[in-house]
Design a protein around this motif. Structure first.
Motif, mmCIF file in Angstrom:
data_model
loop_
_atom_site.group_PDB
_atom_site.id
_atom_site.type_symbol
_atom_site.label_atom_id
_atom_site.label_comp_id
_atom_site.label_asym_id
_atom_site.label_seq_id
_atom_site.Cartn_x
_atom_site.Cartn_y
_atom_site.Cartn_z
ATOM 1 N N SER A 182 6.206 3.881 11.348
ATOM 2 C CA SER A 182 5.386 2.668 11.383
ATOM 3 C C SER A 182 4.398 2.629 12.540
ATOM 4 O O SER A 182 3.671 1.654 12.700
ATOM 5 C CB SER A 182 6.297 1.441 11.477
ATOM 6 N N ALA A 183 4.341 3.668 13.336
ATOM 7 C CA ALA A 183 3.537 3.661 14.561
ATOM 8 C C ALA A 183 2.060 3.393 14.282
ATOM 9 O O ALA A 183 1.511 3.814 13.258
ATOM 10 C CB ALA A 183 3.699 4.986 15.292
ATOM 11 N N VAL A 239 12.990 2.304 5.805
ATOM 12 C CA VAL A 239 13.820 1.129 6.093
ATOM 13 C C VAL A 239 15.060 1.137 5.204
ATOM 14 O O VAL A 239 16.183 0.877 5.678
ATOM 15 C CB VAL A 239 13.020 -0.172 5.880
ATOM 16 N N ALA A 240 14.877 1.443 3.932
ATOM 17 C CA ALA A 240 16.011 1.476 3.005
ATOM 18 C C ALA A 240 17.005 2.575 3.381
ATOM 19 O O ALA A 240 18.232 2.379 3.293
ATOM 20 C CB ALA A 240 15.512 1.685 1.577
ATOM 21 N N GLU A 241 16.496 3.724 3.826
ATOM 22 C CA GLU A 241 17.382 4.822 4.223
ATOM 23 C C GLU A 241 18.182 4.459 5.479
ATOM 24 O O GLU A 241 19.381 4.743 5.567
ATOM 25 C CB GLU A 241 16.550 6.083 4.455
ATOM 26 N N VAL A 242 17.516 3.835 6.446
ATOM 27 C CA VAL A 242 18.216 3.401 7.659
ATOM 28 C C VAL A 242 19.248 2.334 7.313
ATOM 29 O O VAL A 242 20.368 2.329 7.838
ATOM 30 C CB VAL A 242 17.216 2.884 8.702
ATOM 31 N N ALA A 243 18.883 1.419 6.420
ATOM 32 C CA ALA A 243 19.806 0.358 6.016
ATOM 33 C C ALA A 243 21.081 0.938 5.418
ATOM 34 O O ALA A 243 22.194 0.468 5.703
ATOM 35 C CB ALA A 243 19.121 -0.571 5.012
ATOM 36 N N GLU A 244 20.934 1.967 4.614
ATOM 37 C CA GLU A 244 22.111 2.603 4.020
ATOM 38 C C GLU A 244 22.989 3.234 5.103
ATOM 39 O O GLU A 244 24.222 3.157 5.047
ATOM 40 C CB GLU A 244 21.674 3.665 3.012
ATOM 41 N N HIS A 303 18.120 5.916 14.567
ATOM 42 C CA HIS A 303 17.559 5.012 13.569
ATOM 43 C C HIS A 303 16.281 4.350 14.074
ATOM 44 O O HIS A 303 15.298 4.222 13.347
ATOM 45 C CB HIS A 303 18.592 3.947 13.191
ATOM 46 N N LEU A 304 16.299 3.940 15.337
ATOM 47 C CA LEU A 304 15.110 3.308 15.906
ATOM 48 C C LEU A 304 13.934 4.275 15.950
ATOM 49 O O LEU A 304 12.789 3.892 15.663
ATOM 50 C CB LEU A 304 15.412 2.794 17.311
ATOM 51 N N GLN A 305 14.199 5.521 16.301
ATOM 52 C CA GLN A 305 13.125 6.510 16.358
ATOM 53 C C GLN A 305 12.505 6.736 14.980
ATOM 54 O O GLN A 305 11.286 6.877 14.859
ATOM 55 C CB GLN A 305 13.655 7.818 16.934
ATOM 56 N N ARG A 306 13.322 6.752 13.942
ATOM 57 C CA ARG A 306 12.794 6.919 12.575
ATOM 58 C C ARG A 306 11.884 5.754 12.204
ATOM 59 O O ARG A 306 10.798 5.944 11.661
ATOM 60 C CB ARG A 306 13.939 7.012 11.565
ATOM 61 N N THR A 351 0.856 -1.184 0.000
ATOM 62 C CA THR A 351 0.000 0.000 0.000
ATOM 63 C C THR A 351 0.893 1.234 0.000
ATOM 64 O O THR A 351 2.111 1.137 0.115
ATOM 65 C CB THR A 351 -0.876 0.023 1.262
ATOM 66 N N GLU A 352 0.270 2.396 -0.109
ATOM 67 C CA GLU A 352 1.043 3.646 -0.029
ATOM 68 C C GLU A 352 1.779 3.739 1.305
ATOM 69 O O GLU A 352 2.945 4.120 1.358
ATOM 70 C CB GLU A 352 0.111 4.852 -0.199
ATOM 71 N N ARG A 353 1.084 3.385 2.386
ATOM 72 C CA ARG A 353 1.728 3.412 3.704
ATOM 73 C C ARG A 353 2.881 2.418 3.771
ATOM 74 O O ARG A 353 3.962 2.731 4.283
ATOM 75 C CB ARG A 353 0.702 3.092 4.792
ATOM 76 N N GLY A 354 2.660 1.218 3.264
ATOM 77 C CA GLY A 354 3.710 0.210 3.282
ATOM 78 C C GLY A 354 4.945 0.652 2.517
ATOM 79 O O GLY A 354 6.081 0.438 2.968
ATOM 80 N N LEU A 355 4.745 1.287 1.371
ATOM 81 C CA LEU A 355 5.877 1.760 0.574
ATOM 82 C C LEU A 355 6.611 2.900 1.283
ATOM 83 O O LEU A 355 7.840 2.993 1.199
ATOM 84 C CB LEU A 355 5.393 2.214 -0.802
ATOM 85 N N ALA A 356 5.867 3.746 1.983
ATOM 86 C CA ALA A 356 6.509 4.840 2.726
ATOM 87 C C ALA A 356 7.393 4.285 3.841
ATOM 88 O O ALA A 356 8.503 4.778 4.086
ATOM 89 C CB ALA A 356 5.443 5.777 3.306
#
Length: 357
Positions: A329-330, A268-273, A321-324, A258-263
């Protein structure tokens, strides 16, 4: 302190209120077989199995109808040489014959027949862990619990679990089992990932209090959290997708894409980097932060994907990172949880007193 290997799959955890030791990541076998249009052939499935077991993994998840029974058949063949060292978990509830109403559901007839068929396919005379797969809303809980206990007493099942069932039913069943001296439930399998966090409202706290270890399924939200999907993939709704036979159709039908899932996947990808890891490793590692979570189930299509997933055991987060991840996802906990967390409710009970747990 326990010495662990490179992958940490051999840093075993105790499952629920039991003495059963399992690896911190479980291997899912829903990808074993191509009958559903997106799984692994037998050679690749064997590579996946060997990679997992070769690194110290011992906890393998399947179900009576995964890839129409192929998953259990292949798993039985692969596990034969190491059967005693492995913890094999399977599930019953799924309909086995489309025109037979008693070939599925939670009742005793379905349970016994399904277990006997699973034992044959898995080439074993006992199951380490049997789950009720999906709640049918019809079968009396006493019938389920007594039939499960009979299987344990007969030596065909060692431990019991439950999946995809309302929290109030699980807690009720656990209380009945304890009061009547029947075999308790030790594992709760639920969908849990950064996109689907509503289990934090009642299911996970209930499991913690009632002695069930949480086993998340779809910790990568069907691949959405690996950043493999994009807005162009939002092509149909969940009802239309349910009729499709691709992996993407399944993910849409499960309402992860969904749009939310993609956001969430983007963050997640930004934190992974930032942490020098892959998105899959970050998403998996996040689910394991809760001490109630014992072993997320990883279902890889290739041995290479599995090897990447195992890297989640080495991920370390900092607070930023955890806060992001938490913010994007809250979910609202809803009533009564949000109400009870308000200062007015706290003051009603405690006034200005300081009381520590």
């Amino acid at each position: 302190m326990t010495r662990c290997g490179v992958s940490a799959l051999d840093c075993y955890r105790v499952l629920g209120r039991s003495g059963l030791r399992v690896s911190p990541l479980a291997l899912g076998s829903m990808t074993f077989g191509t009958e559903w249009g997106w799984g692994s052939d037998k050679l690749e499935a064997r590579r996946i199995f060997d990679t997992y077991v070769g690194r110290g993994g011992n906890f393998i998840d399947t179900a009576n109808q995964y890839t129409n029974g192929t998953a259990e058949e292949w798993l039985g063949e692969f596990a034969a040489a190491d059967r005693e060292s492995l913890v094999l978990a399977t599930k019953y509830s799924a309909l086995r014959r489309l025109t037979d109403p008693n070939s599925g559901g939670n009742h005793r007839k379905s349970m016994i027949a399904s277990v006997e068929a699973s034992l044959r396919r898995l080439r074993t005379d006992y199951l380490d862990l049997l789950y009720l797969h999906l709640w049918d809303g019809l079968t009396p809980v006493e019938e389920i619990l007594r039939a499960m206990d009979d299987l344990v007493r007969a030596g065909k099942v060692l431990y019991l679990g439950i999946s995809d069932t309302p929290a109030w039913q699980v807690s009720r069943m656990q209380a009945i089992a304890e009061l009547r001296g029947w075999s308790p439930l030790i594992a709760l399998q639920i969908e849990y990932n950064l996109i689907e966090r509503t289990g934090e409202r009642d299911l996970i706290p209930m499991a913690r209090q009632m002695g069930l270890g949480v086993i998340p399924w779809s910790p990568l939200a069907g691949g959405v959290l690996t950043n493999k999907y994009h807005r162009a993939d939002l092509t149909c709704d969940s009802v239309a997708a349910a009729a499709g036979d691709s992996r993407k159709h399944l993910v849409i039908a499960n309402e992860s894409l969904t749009e939310r899932g993609l956001a969430i996947a983007t963050v997640v990808a930004e934190v992974a980097e930032k942490v020098g890891r892959t998105p899959a490793q970050v998403a998996l590692a996040w689910t394991m932060r809760d001490p109630s979570v014992i072993a997320p189930i990883v279902g890889a299509r290739t041995a290479r994907q599995l090897a990447d997933n195992l890297g989640a055991l080495e991920v370390e987060f900092d607070e930023e990172h955890l806060q992001r991840l938490e913010r994007v996802s809250a979910v609202e906990l809803g009533f009564p949880h949000d109400f009870l967390s308000r200062p007015a409710a706290h003051r009603t009970v405690f006034g200005d007193l300081q009381v520590q747990a």
